[in-house]
Design a protein around this motif. Structure first.
Motif, PDB file in Angstrom:
ATOM      1  N   GLU A  94       7.689  -6.479   8.699  1.00  0.00           N
ATOM      2  CA  GLU A  94       7.163  -7.816   9.307  1.00  0.00           C
ATOM      3  C   GLU A  94       5.302  -7.158   8.908  1.00  0.00           C
ATOM      4  O   GLU A  94       3.869  -7.595   9.086  1.00  0.00           O
ATOM      5  CB  GLU A  94       7.377  -7.483  10.381  1.00  0.00           C
ATOM      6  CG  GLU A  94       6.769  -8.575  10.996  1.00  0.00           C
ATOM      7  CD  GLU A  94       6.505  -8.873  12.664  1.00  0.00           C
ATOM      8  OE1 GLU A  94       5.834  -9.500  13.895  1.00  0.00           O
ATOM      9  OE2 GLU A  94       8.003  -8.292  12.913  1.00  0.00           O
ATOM     10  N   SER A  95       5.127  -5.609   9.089  1.00  0.00           N
ATOM     11  CA  SER A  95       3.455  -4.868   8.919  1.00  0.00           C
ATOM     12  C   SER A  95       2.905  -5.160   7.792  1.00  0.00           C
ATOM     13  O   SER A  95       0.918  -4.956   7.942  1.00  0.00           O
ATOM     14  CB  SER A  95       3.762  -3.511   9.670  1.00  0.00           C
ATOM     15  OG  SER A  95       3.824  -2.851   8.016  1.00  0.00           O
ATOM     16  N   ALA A  96       3.629  -5.134   6.717  1.00  0.00           N
ATOM     17  CA  ALA A  96       3.196  -5.540   4.966  1.00  0.00           C
ATOM     18  C   ALA A  96       3.094  -7.003   4.958  1.00  0.00           C
ATOM     19  O   ALA A  96       2.752  -7.742   3.329  1.00  0.00           O
ATOM     20  CB  ALA A  96       3.919  -4.683   4.135  1.00  0.00           C
ATOM     21  N   GLN A  97       3.076  -8.438   6.018  1.00  0.00           N
ATOM     22  CA  GLN A  97       3.286  -9.655   5.188  1.00  0.00           C
ATOM     23  C   GLN A  97       2.231 -10.347   5.211  1.00  0.00           C
ATOM     24  O   GLN A  97       2.086 -11.531   4.265  1.00  0.00           O
ATOM     25  CB  GLN A  97       3.830 -10.117   6.248  1.00  0.00           C
ATOM     26  CG  GLN A  97       5.754 -10.274   6.451  1.00  0.00           C
ATOM     27  CD  GLN A  97       6.545 -10.663   5.567  1.00  0.00           C
ATOM     28  OE1 GLN A  97       6.507 -11.525   5.083  1.00  0.00           O
ATOM     29  NE2 GLN A  97       6.971  -9.823   5.359  1.00  0.00           N
ATOM     30  N   HIS A  98       0.509  -9.653   5.866  1.00  0.00           N
ATOM     31  CA  HIS A  98      -0.314 -10.415   4.983  1.00  0.00           C
ATOM     32  C   HIS A  98      -0.857  -9.981   3.872  1.00  0.00           C
ATOM     33  O   HIS A  98      -1.829 -10.163   3.447  1.00  0.00           O
ATOM     34  CB  HIS A  98      -1.512  -9.299   5.780  1.00  0.00           C
ATOM     35  CG  HIS A  98      -1.709  -7.389   6.037  1.00  0.00           C
ATOM     36  ND1 HIS A  98      -0.425  -7.303   6.303  1.00  0.00           N
ATOM     37  CD2 HIS A  98      -2.220  -7.202   5.702  1.00  0.00           C
ATOM     38  CE1 HIS A  98      -1.460  -6.068   6.153  1.00  0.00           C
ATOM     39  NE2 HIS A  98      -2.205  -6.211   5.501  1.00  0.00           N
ATOM     40  N   LYS A 146      -5.234  -8.426  -4.403  1.00  0.00           N
ATOM     41  CA  LYS A 146      -6.797  -8.696  -4.489  1.00  0.00           C
ATOM     42  C   LYS A 146      -6.457  -8.343  -2.514  1.00  0.00           C
ATOM     43  O   LYS A 146      -7.709  -8.076  -2.491  1.00  0.00           O
ATOM     44  CB  LYS A 146      -7.011 -10.299  -4.922  1.00  0.00           C
ATOM     45  CG  LYS A 146      -7.149 -10.675  -5.962  1.00  0.00           C
ATOM     46  CD  LYS A 146      -7.601 -12.135  -5.897  1.00  0.00           C
ATOM     47  CE  LYS A 146      -7.734 -12.822  -7.449  1.00  0.00           C
ATOM     48  NZ  LYS A 146      -8.762 -14.239  -7.253  1.00  0.00           N
ATOM     49  N   ASP A 147      -5.194  -7.942  -2.060  1.00  0.00           N
ATOM     50  CA  ASP A 147      -5.227  -8.143  -0.366  1.00  0.00           C
ATOM     51  C   ASP A 147      -5.253  -6.710  -0.548  1.00  0.00           C
ATOM     52  O   ASP A 147      -5.177  -6.045   0.641  1.00  0.00           O
ATOM     53  CB  ASP A 147      -3.996  -8.597   0.034  1.00  0.00           C
ATOM     54  CG  ASP A 147      -4.446  -9.804  -0.033  1.00  0.00           C
ATOM     55  OD1 ASP A 147      -5.596 -10.865   0.289  1.00  0.00           O
ATOM     56  OD2 ASP A 147      -3.760 -10.302  -0.531  1.00  0.00           O
ATOM     57  N   VAL A 148      -5.258  -5.241  -1.752  1.00  0.00           N
ATOM     58  CA  VAL A 148      -5.314  -3.965  -1.280  1.00  0.00           C
ATOM     59  C   VAL A 148      -5.894  -4.021  -2.463  1.00  0.00           C
ATOM     60  O   VAL A 148      -6.793  -4.344  -3.026  1.00  0.00           O
ATOM     61  CB  VAL A 148      -3.601  -3.916  -1.646  1.00  0.00           C
ATOM     62  CG1 VAL A 148      -2.787  -3.696  -0.677  1.00  0.00           C
ATOM     63  CG2 VAL A 148      -3.308  -4.285  -3.234  1.00  0.00           C
ATOM     64  N   LYS A 149      -6.543  -2.499  -2.080  1.00  0.00           N
ATOM     65  CA  LYS A 149      -7.612  -1.180  -3.220  1.00  0.00           C
ATOM     66  C   LYS A 149      -7.128  -0.240  -3.385  1.00  0.00           C
ATOM     67  O   LYS A 149      -6.526   0.489  -2.386  1.00  0.00           O
ATOM     68  CB  LYS A 149      -9.136  -1.576  -1.830  1.00  0.00           C
ATOM     69  CG  LYS A 149     -10.242  -0.971  -2.565  1.00  0.00           C
ATOM     70  CD  LYS A 149     -10.725  -2.107  -3.157  1.00  0.00           C
ATOM     71  CE  LYS A 149     -11.962  -1.955  -3.788  1.00  0.00           C
ATOM     72  NZ  LYS A 149     -12.818  -3.004  -4.598  1.00  0.00           N
ATOM     73  N   SER A 169       1.807   3.376  -1.306  1.00  0.00           N
ATOM     74  CA  SER A 169       1.971   3.285  -2.622  1.00  0.00           C
ATOM     75  C   SER A 169       2.167   2.148  -3.463  1.00  0.00           C
ATOM     76  O   SER A 169       2.937   1.097  -3.481  1.00  0.00           O
ATOM     77  CB  SER A 169       3.818   4.038  -2.962  1.00  0.00           C
ATOM     78  OG  SER A 169       3.721   5.688  -2.282  1.00  0.00           O
ATOM     79  N   LYS A 170       1.600   1.676  -4.487  1.00  0.00           N
ATOM     80  CA  LYS A 170       1.111   0.812  -5.251  1.00  0.00           C
ATOM     81  C   LYS A 170       2.408   0.412  -6.024  1.00  0.00           C
ATOM     82  O   LYS A 170       3.064  -1.518  -6.226  1.00  0.00           O
ATOM     83  CB  LYS A 170       0.078   1.419  -5.936  1.00  0.00           C
ATOM     84  CG  LYS A 170      -0.554  -0.301  -7.142  1.00  0.00           C
ATOM     85  CD  LYS A 170      -1.186  -0.215  -8.083  1.00  0.00           C
ATOM     86  CE  LYS A 170      -2.286  -1.038  -7.991  1.00  0.00           C
ATOM     87  NZ  LYS A 170      -3.477  -0.574  -9.665  1.00  0.00           N
ATOM     88  N   GLU A 171       2.941   1.199  -6.164  1.00  0.00           N
ATOM     89  CA  GLU A 171       4.456   0.761  -7.100  1.00  0.00           C
ATOM     90  C   GLU A 171       5.397  -0.264  -6.216  1.00  0.00           C
ATOM     91  O   GLU A 171       5.688  -1.230  -6.180  1.00  0.00           O
ATOM     92  CB  GLU A 171       5.259   2.089  -6.940  1.00  0.00           C
ATOM     93  CG  GLU A 171       6.903   1.779  -7.804  1.00  0.00           C
ATOM     94  CD  GLU A 171       7.759   3.215  -8.223  1.00  0.00           C
ATOM     95  OE1 GLU A 171       9.077   2.798  -8.415  1.00  0.00           O
ATOM     96  OE2 GLU A 171       7.275   4.310  -8.214  1.00  0.00           O
ATOM     97  N   SER A 172       4.804   0.749  -4.514  1.00  0.00           N
ATOM     98  CA  SER A 172       6.054  -0.337  -3.327  1.00  0.00           C
ATOM     99  C   SER A 172       5.474  -1.561  -3.613  1.00  0.00           C
ATOM    100  O   SER A 172       5.704  -2.725  -3.546  1.00  0.00           O
ATOM    101  CB  SER A 172       5.881   0.411  -1.951  1.00  0.00           C
ATOM    102  OG  SER A 172       6.525   1.214  -2.656  1.00  0.00           O
ATOM    103  N   VAL A 173       4.156  -1.346  -3.169  1.00  0.00           N
ATOM    104  CA  VAL A 173       3.702  -2.808  -3.153  1.00  0.00           C
ATOM    105  C   VAL A 173       3.939  -4.234  -4.571  1.00  0.00           C
ATOM    106  O   VAL A 173       4.195  -5.121  -3.998  1.00  0.00           O
ATOM    107  CB  VAL A 173       1.878  -2.586  -3.248  1.00  0.00           C
ATOM    108  CG1 VAL A 173       1.324  -4.169  -2.998  1.00  0.00           C
ATOM    109  CG2 VAL A 173       1.541  -2.519  -1.421  1.00  0.00           C
ATOM    110  N   LEU A 174       3.917  -3.860  -5.892  1.00  0.00           N
ATOM    111  CA  LEU A 174       4.273  -3.948  -6.508  1.00  0.00           C
ATOM    112  C   LEU A 174       5.352  -5.012  -6.389  1.00  0.00           C
ATOM    113  O   LEU A 174       5.553  -6.205  -6.841  1.00  0.00           O
ATOM    114  CB  LEU A 174       4.096  -3.496  -7.896  1.00  0.00           C
ATOM    115  CG  LEU A 174       2.970  -3.536  -8.380  1.00  0.00           C
ATOM    116  CD1 LEU A 174       3.194  -2.271  -9.459  1.00  0.00           C
ATOM    117  CD2 LEU A 174       1.620  -4.831  -8.798  1.00  0.00           C
ATOM    118  N   GLU A 175       6.410  -4.152  -6.325  1.00  0.00           N
ATOM    119  CA  GLU A 175       8.262  -4.631  -5.861  1.00  0.00           C
ATOM    120  C   GLU A 175       7.931  -5.758  -4.571  1.00  0.00           C
ATOM    121  O   GLU A 175       9.012  -6.518  -4.672  1.00  0.00           O
ATOM    122  CB  GLU A 175       8.809  -3.287  -5.913  1.00  0.00           C
ATOM    123  CG  GLU A 175       8.771  -2.099  -6.784  1.00  0.00           C
ATOM    124  CD  GLU A 175       9.766  -0.827  -6.574  1.00  0.00           C
ATOM    125  OE1 GLU A 175      10.220  -1.293  -5.392  1.00  0.00           O
ATOM    126  OE2 GLU A 175       9.910  -0.057  -7.858  1.00  0.00           O
ATOM    127  N   GLY A 176       7.535  -5.490  -3.795  1.00  0.00           N
ATOM    128  CA  GLY A 176       7.335  -6.270  -2.972  1.00  0.00           C
ATOM    129  C   GLY A 176       6.492  -7.313  -2.713  1.00  0.00           C
ATOM    130  O   GLY A 176       7.545  -8.180  -2.636  1.00  0.00           O
TER     131      GLY A 176
END
Length: 288
Positions: A74-78, A83-86, A58-65
């Motif tokens: 660990e699976s999302a540390q990259h 720019k690393d998501v689409k 969810s884009k909201e989770s990415v922004l908070e992260g």
């Protein structure tokens, strides 16, 4: 009671046997992985995004992260930036009724997926391979991509390369392939940006050269216009006496062509000295 000759014990009752590990329900695991965010493990909320390894968020989770990297697993540390998501262009499944409450007197099909392939209608539930294009974010099944062989997206008609194909929830060899394509794609994007920047500079230089070539022509045309305007104005001043009235030494009282009625309107006329009230046309503060 027991052991009186009337019972026959089984082997597992007499010998301790090592218990088999509990097996996971593959269907439940697939449904969870394809419907939940990788970061918060909560149901996916639009807008849904995908990373270069094919994981869904969810884009909201990415922004908070990104604001607090300690919350990223660990699976999302990259993921270092947006720019690393689409952003994914998902096609909703009209047969999915996930928002409705389940009733005890009816059958609830838990295998229904909220999204489907827009080309052949396969449900995106993990049983079939799905992928999205990094160039545009359109999601489709891998079967549809292989059947319709083209370098243009079937939905938005945008071109893509082989490295732009991201397999969703990739595992095994597919995951290794996604990891190998990630740096290749970044290098290709940098080259395309440099090429585009150089093209923009070239077009800007060409425009500046065109402007420099057009500048003297415009200057000559402007000078010609001013010269013609001056010649026309000089000719009109000589021919038309109306242009003489704009001069500083011009006076209506001295104009031989003006009538006495017209001259009497102005305060310079001789009748102004005998006037004891304001004129009906002109304003004279001395008589108010």
């Amino acid at each position: 009671m027991g052991c009186d000759g009337g019972t026959i014990p089984r082997r597992d009752e007499l010998v301790r046997v090592k218990k088999k590990p509990e097996q996971k329900d593959k269907e439940a695991e697939l449904a969870f992985k394809w419907r939940h965010c990788t970061i918060k493990q909560l149901p996916l909320q639009p807008p849904v995004v995908g990373c270069a390894l094919g994981r869904l968020y969810s884009k909201e989770s990415v922004l908070e992260g990104l604001l607090d990297r300690s919350t990223l697993p660990e699976s999302a540390q990259h993921i270092k930036s947006l720019k690393d998501v689409k952003n994914l262009n998902l096609t909703t499944n009209p047969a999915f009724d996930g928002n409705k409450a389940e009733k005890g007197d009816c059958y609830a099909d838990g295998g229904k997926s909220p999204y489907i392939c827009p080309i052949i209608g396969l449900e995106m539930n993990g049983k079939y391979k799905f992928c999205f294009l990094w160039s545009c974010g359109c999601v489709m099944s891998e079967r549809a991509l292989k059947v319709i062989k083209s370098t243009m997206c079937h939905q938005c008609q945008q071109s893509f390369t082989e490295t732009d194909i991201i397999i969703i929830n990739a595992e095994g060899d597919d995951l290794k392939k996604m990891e190998e394509n990630m740096p290749i794609r970044k290098v290709a994007q940098k080259k395309s940006k440099k090429h585009k920047h150089s093209e923009d500079i070239q077009t800007q230089d060409v425009k500046e050269d065109v402007k420099q070539d057009e500048a003297p022509k415009k200057k000559i045309k402007k000078e010609e216009k001013t010269a013609t305007f001056k010649s026309n104005s000089n000719r009109s001043e000589a021919e038309d006496p109306a242009y003489k009235k704009v001069k500083e030494n011009y006076s209506v009282a001295k104009d031989p062509k003006a009538s006495e009625v017209f001259k009497s309107i102005f305060t310079t006329h001789k009748s102004a000295a005998e006037q004891d009230r304001a004129h009906w046309i002109t304003y004279n503060p001395f008589y108010n």
